[in-house]
Enzyme design. Structure first.
Site, PDB file in Angstrom:
ATOM      1  CG  HIS A 129      -4.186 -58.830 -57.773  1.00  0.00           C
ATOM      2  ND1 HIS A 129      -4.918 -58.776 -58.946  1.00  0.00           N
ATOM      3  CD2 HIS A 129      -3.929 -60.146 -57.550  1.00  0.00           C
ATOM      4  CE1 HIS A 129      -5.115 -59.999 -59.385  1.00  0.00           C
ATOM      5  NE2 HIS A 129      -4.532 -60.848 -58.554  1.00  0.00           N
ATOM      6  CB  SER A 130      -1.583 -59.106 -60.924  1.00  0.00           C
ATOM      7  OG  SER A 130      -1.099 -59.583 -62.164  1.00  0.00           O
ATOM      8  CG  MET A 131       0.913 -56.803 -64.460  1.00  0.00           C
ATOM      9  SD  MET A 131       2.652 -57.296 -64.616  1.00  0.00           S
ATOM     10  CE  MET A 131       3.312 -55.916 -65.556  1.00  0.00           C
ATOM     11  CD  GLN A 156      -3.228 -59.768 -51.865  1.00  0.00           C
ATOM     12  OE1 GLN A 156      -4.068 -59.429 -52.680  1.00  0.00           O
ATOM     13  NE2 GLN A 156      -3.497 -59.857 -50.574  1.00  0.00           N
ATOM     14  CB  THR A 158       3.391 -59.177 -57.833  1.00  0.00           C
ATOM     15  OG1 THR A 158       2.264 -58.461 -57.343  1.00  0.00           O
ATOM     16  CG2 THR A 158       4.227 -58.249 -58.703  1.00  0.00           C
TER      17      THR A 158
END
Length: 302
Positions: A129-131, A156, A158
């Site tokens: 997720h993200s980073m 997701q 990212t």
């Protein structure tokens, strides 16, 4: 009842990364049974993002468990999650390299938990997720990392293209290293990767930043927006993409369709991986996935 078991890491590793931890998610009878190792399922590793919690694995882990129960545990997934101590890596990139190296060690630790099993896995699937998704991609830049340790990567929300806020040189250098590697080595990267953007509701990471480097010969990467995903059709904000039930159901359906009946692990066939991801995330024909669908319909009698 949700339950997270802390996985004991080697002493040297725990001493080198005192702020980080590895957990196995479970609930109910599954949690009780898996207090005793070794494990017997298919390993999936969840990586949280900026200020993210390892507990964010709960939504997708719970849905996967319900699905496994529906098929009487013919196949099941073991969801692991990394605790990065909720570090603010989107604001200070000095910890990104350290997180990447820790994840590498976690993958090797996870695979050892299946040692001696008949269908022991040789690789893990990663959801970032993200980073966390960027950290997963950065694994390939490590000198001693074997690409075969990852069989599938789903990110997701990212920001793959560039940092949302390039506040220091650590973040910009990290991005440059990762993206340059993926572009220059695109022909040799066989890792099937799917990037899912949140859409217009995600004010933190706009969809344009989530698209993976796309080259004419790079056929193993897909990028989609959640509002265009069949059976999802909704935009998610930056955090709710982790627990959006429609999106997580789609993800889990894809995971189960990716299982190879012979190895009882995720298939190693890259064409099947792309076919399954296309089926669930891009062009869903409103029926179950078929590896060799019949194109010609029999119209006899009409």
């Amino acid at each position: 009842v949700p339950w997270s078991r802390k996985i004991e890491l080697p002493k040297k590793l725990a001493k080198r990364y005192p702020a980080y931890e590895l957990y196995l998610y479970g609930e109910g009878s599954y949690a009780e049974e898996h207090k005793i190792l070794p494990l017997t399922g298919i390993p999936v590793l969840f990586l949280p993002g900026n200020a993210g919690s390892y507990k964010q694995v709960r939504s997708i882990g719970s849905i996967a468990l319900r699905k496994a129960e529906d098929i009487d545990f013919k196949y099941h997934f073991d969801f692991f999650s990394v605790n990065f101590n909720e570090e603010l890596v989107a604001l200070y990139g000095g910890s990104l390299q350290k997180q990447t190296k820790f994840v590498h060690e976690c993958i090797k630790t996870i695979l050892k938990l299946y040692k001696g099993q008949e269908f022991a896995p040789k690789s893990v699937a990663i959801i970032g997720h993200s980073m966390g998704g960027l950290v997963a991609r950065a694994l390939l830049t490590l000198k001693n990392f074997k690409q075969d340790l990852i069989n599938l990567l789903i990110t997701q929300a990212t920001p793959h293209v560039a940092p949302v806020m390039p506040l220091d040189r650590f973040i910009t250098d990290f991005y440059m290293t990762v993206n340059n590697y993926w572009i220059l080595n695109a022909r040799h990267i066989n890792l099937t990767t799917l990037s899912v953007a949140g859409g217009f509701r995600d004010y933190q990471v706009r969809s344009g930043l989530t698209f993976l480097p796309k080259l004419s010969h790079h056929t193993s990467a897909l990028s989609v927006v959640s509002s265009a995903v069949p059976k999802t059709w909704v935009s998610t904000d930056h955090l709710s993409i982790v627990w959006c039930k429609q999106l997580q159901l789609t993800t889990i359906r894809a995971f189960f369709d990716l299982i190879d009946a012979d190895t009882k692990q995720i298939t190693q066939n890259p064409k099947k991986k792309l076919s399954v991801l296309n089926h669930h995330f891009i062009r869903h024909p409103a029926k179950h996935f078929e590896e060799n669908p019949s194109i010609i319909s029999d119209l006899t009698g009409i």
